[in-house]
Design a protein around this motif. Structure first.
Motif, PDB file in Angstrom:
ATOM      1  N   GLU A 147       0.854  -1.194   0.000  1.00 21.58           N
ATOM      2  CA  GLU A 147       0.000   0.000   0.000  1.00 21.58           C
ATOM      3  C   GLU A 147       0.890   1.245   0.000  1.00 21.58           C
ATOM      4  O   GLU A 147       1.769   1.385   0.853  1.00 21.58           O
ATOM      5  N   PRO A 148       0.690   2.188  -0.919  1.00 17.87           N
ATOM      6  CA  PRO A 148      -0.283   2.087  -2.018  1.00 17.87           C
ATOM      7  C   PRO A 148       0.157   1.025  -3.027  1.00 17.87           C
ATOM      8  O   PRO A 148       1.349   0.843  -3.278  1.00 17.87           O
ATOM      9  N   ARG A 149      -0.816   0.338  -3.587  1.00 21.24           N
ATOM     10  CA  ARG A 149      -0.542  -0.757  -4.501  1.00 21.24           C
ATOM     11  C   ARG A 149       0.052  -0.223  -5.803  1.00 21.24           C
ATOM     12  O   ARG A 149      -0.435   0.759  -6.365  1.00 21.24           O
ATOM     13  N   ARG A 150       1.102  -0.884  -6.279  1.00 17.66           N
ATOM     14  CA  ARG A 150       1.742  -0.476  -7.530  1.00 17.66           C
ATOM     15  C   ARG A 150       0.884  -0.946  -8.709  1.00 17.66           C
ATOM     16  O   ARG A 150       0.427  -2.076  -8.750  1.00 17.66           O
ATOM     17  N   ALA A 151       0.671  -0.057  -9.655  1.00 17.21           N
ATOM     18  CA  ALA A 151      -0.194  -0.364 -10.792  1.00 17.21           C
ATOM     19  C   ALA A 151       0.453  -1.413 -11.693  1.00 17.21           C
ATOM     20  O   ALA A 151       1.656  -1.362 -11.966  1.00 17.21           O
ATOM     21  N   ILE A 152      -0.351  -2.372 -12.125  1.00 20.89           N
ATOM     22  CA  ILE A 152       0.110  -3.386 -13.062  1.00 20.89           C
ATOM     23  C   ILE A 152      -1.099  -3.891 -13.846  1.00 20.89           C
ATOM     24  O   ILE A 152      -2.164  -4.140 -13.284  1.00 20.89           O
ATOM     25  N   GLU A 153      -0.955  -3.986 -15.150  1.00 20.14           N
ATOM     26  CA  GLU A 153      -2.057  -4.383 -16.002  1.00 20.14           C
ATOM     27  C   GLU A 153      -2.375  -5.860 -15.832  1.00 20.14           C
ATOM     28  O   GLU A 153      -1.497  -6.667 -15.511  1.00 20.14           O
ATOM     29  N   TRP A 154      -3.648  -6.211 -16.067  1.00 22.82           N
ATOM     30  CA  TRP A 154      -4.070  -7.595 -15.915  1.00 22.82           C
ATOM     31  C   TRP A 154      -3.325  -8.518 -16.887  1.00 22.82           C
ATOM     32  O   TRP A 154      -2.933  -9.628 -16.528  1.00 22.82           O
ATOM     33  N   GLU A 155      -3.113  -8.082 -18.138  1.00 23.24           N
ATOM     34  CA  GLU A 155      -2.402  -8.901 -19.118  1.00 23.24           C
ATOM     35  C   GLU A 155      -0.999  -9.238 -18.618  1.00 23.24           C
ATOM     36  O   GLU A 155      -0.505 -10.345 -18.818  1.00 23.24           O
ATOM     37  N   LYS A 156      -0.375  -8.269 -17.958  1.00 23.72           N
ATOM     38  CA  LYS A 156       0.968  -8.520 -17.421  1.00 23.72           C
ATOM     39  C   LYS A 156       0.915  -9.509 -16.258  1.00 23.72           C
ATOM     40  O   LYS A 156       1.803 -10.357 -16.118  1.00 23.72           O
ATOM     41  N   LEU A 157      -0.130  -9.431 -15.442  1.00 19.89           N
ATOM     42  CA  LEU A 157      -0.290 -10.402 -14.363  1.00 19.89           C
ATOM     43  C   LEU A 157      -0.454 -11.816 -14.912  1.00 19.89           C
ATOM     44  O   LEU A 157       0.097 -12.782 -14.361  1.00 19.89           O
TER      45      LEU A 157
END
Length: 468
Positions: A222-232
């Motif tokens: 927190e705060p959560r680092r942004a990451i795209e779903w496709e990358k996950l």
């Protein structure tokens, strides 16, 4: 008559002259042949000498590159004793310490290129101190030691994990596990072990540097680092490929025992690499079980057979990976005490309940996954439910998991992975209350808590090592 005699004399003289010329020509030819033989011999000898000279130079170059020195031997120490940089001490072990002069920019590229095919390089404590600027920048820390940022002389970044000297036998076990497993493997989704330091004053491991740290920083921080779903999704598939390599492609199967987000590292491009092999163990492919002493793994990710008297196989890593998948989909920890009193407290079981009610899409939406990624997320959830089956034989191999995640095979509806928890729950209530008849329903633990309470009960009953 005189005329006849004169003719005979002239004929004899001509014959003699011809014989003389023939003899002279023969002598000339013989001389030329001898000269040619001598010249050929000289040329052959010269070629042999040149080849031997070249071989000696090549051998000397190879020996200078892999020159053995004493532990802690460095160019500076050699200079203090009046020795040149070409001095090579006696070999101390199978892993001689690499010399400072071999770490210059001119040889470092070759060193890094060969490390994948050669055994890990042994460094001296003084060299690691130089790489890390006296261990000035901390990247992270854990139960076994501290990780520092470092840099090779040519600018290649590294991570140096210095193990705690106070860990005793466990430290030695972790050190041997790391060098003995990851030190002999190479895969795009496994962290690279460049070398190590094994010295009375220091035990350390030198890895490739992973710029983005561990996956848990993207999932839970927190705060959560942004990451795209496709990358996950790519991270999940890459992690599965790394584990599949350990299980099915290495000369000896490697069981990691501690798959979790904190042990999945991300490089500058967010490519995943499985790391931290401190609990790993090598086993022969024809072995159907592993001898276990005590418990391994992290609660919440460790398979049931690691906490109870059941056979232990490589399928324990499959279970842990399934728990990791749940956390990738939910972008939260599997067990959240802040959600106590609701069905979402333990994410895996809540997920199966939603699947059973044909409400999996609601669970996906609750996790904040958009409609365009819903199908992939549902596939990932189904794979996770197969991976966390209670019986190891019901879990798929990691190569099959990879195909499932990539959409290469159809996924059948998984059976209930948590049907065994009812029995564990009853056992935990008795254990916590001391009496089944006087048990207070308000104190009954949740399914997740009762599961691990039961595991601890079974673990406490184990008085000897289990051989499965």
């Amino acid at each position: 008559m005189s005329s006849s005699t004169s003719g005979n004399t002239n004929s004899a003289q001509a014959t003699a002259e011809n014989n003389l010329r023939l003899n002279s020509a023969a002598k000339s030819n013989s001389t030329a042949a001898i000269f040619a033989i001598v010249l050929g011999t000289i040329v052959a000898v010269a070629i042999v000498v040149a080849v031997i000279y070249c071989l000696k130079r090549a051998t000397k170059s190879i020996l200078s590159y892999y020159a053995p020195v004493r532990i802690g031997q460095s160019d500076q120490a050699a200079n203090e004793r009046g020795q040149s940089k070409d001095y090579y001490g006696a070999a101390d072990a199978a892993f001689p310490v690499i010399r400072d002069s071999q770490l210059e920019a001119g040889t470092m590229e070759r060193f890094l290129g060969e490390i994948a095919r050669e055994k890990p390089i042994r460094f001296a404590p003084q060299q690691l101190a130089g790489f890390t600027r006296d261990f000035s920048k901390v990247l992270g820390s854990g139960g076994f030691g501290v990780v520092y940022e470092g840099q090779f002389p040519n600018g290649v970044l590294i991570a140096v994990k210095v193990l705690n000297n106070s860990s005793g036998k466990r430290l030695e076990e972790q050190f041997m596990a790391e060098v003995g497993t990851i030190g002999r493997t190479y895969h795009f989704n496994l962290v690279r072990l460049y070398g190590f330091c094994f010295d009375p004053t220091m035990r350390a491991l030198v890895y490739e540097y992973m710029k983005n740290g561990s996956l848990d920083r993207f999932l839970f921080a927190e705060p959560r680092r942004a990451i795209e779903w496709e990358k996950l999704q790519e991270i999940a598939i890459g992690t599965a490929k790394g584990i599949a390599y350990l299980h099915e492609e290495c000369q000896k199967r490697i069981i990691h025992y501690d798959i979790k987000p904190g042990n999945v590292l991300l490089d500058s491009n967010l490519k995943p690499k499985v790391a931290d092999f401190g609990l790993a163990k090598l086993c022969n492919r024809d072995s159907t079980h592993v001898v276990m002493s005590g418990c391994r793994g992290t609660p919440g990710y460790a398979a049931p057979e690691l906490w109870t008297p059941y056979p232990v196989t490589h399928k324990c890593d499959v279970y842990s990976f399934g728990m990791l998948l749940f956390e990738i989909v939910g972008r939260r920890r599997n067990y959240d005490a802040n959600l106590s009193g609701g069905s979402q407290e333990w994410l895996p079981r809540w997920t199966y309940e939603k699947l059973k009610k044909n409400e999996l899409s609601d669970m996906i939406s609750t996790c904040g996954i958009s409609a365009e990624n819903r199908e992939k997320a549902e596939r990932m959830v189904m794979v996770a439910l197969w991976c966390v089956q209670y019986l190891p034989t019901e879990r798929p191999n990691m190569s099959v998991v990879v195909k499932m995640l990539e959409g290469g095979v159809e996924i059948a509806t998984p059976p209930n992975p948590f049907g065994h928890l009812e029995e564990h729950n009853n056992l935990a209530v008795v254990f916590n209350s001391g009496s089944g008849s006087n048990a207070d329903p308000s104190n009954q633990p949740s399914s997740e808590n009762s599961y691990y309470t039961a595991c601890l009960i079974n673990t406490a009953k184990r008085t000897t090592d289990i051989e499965m």
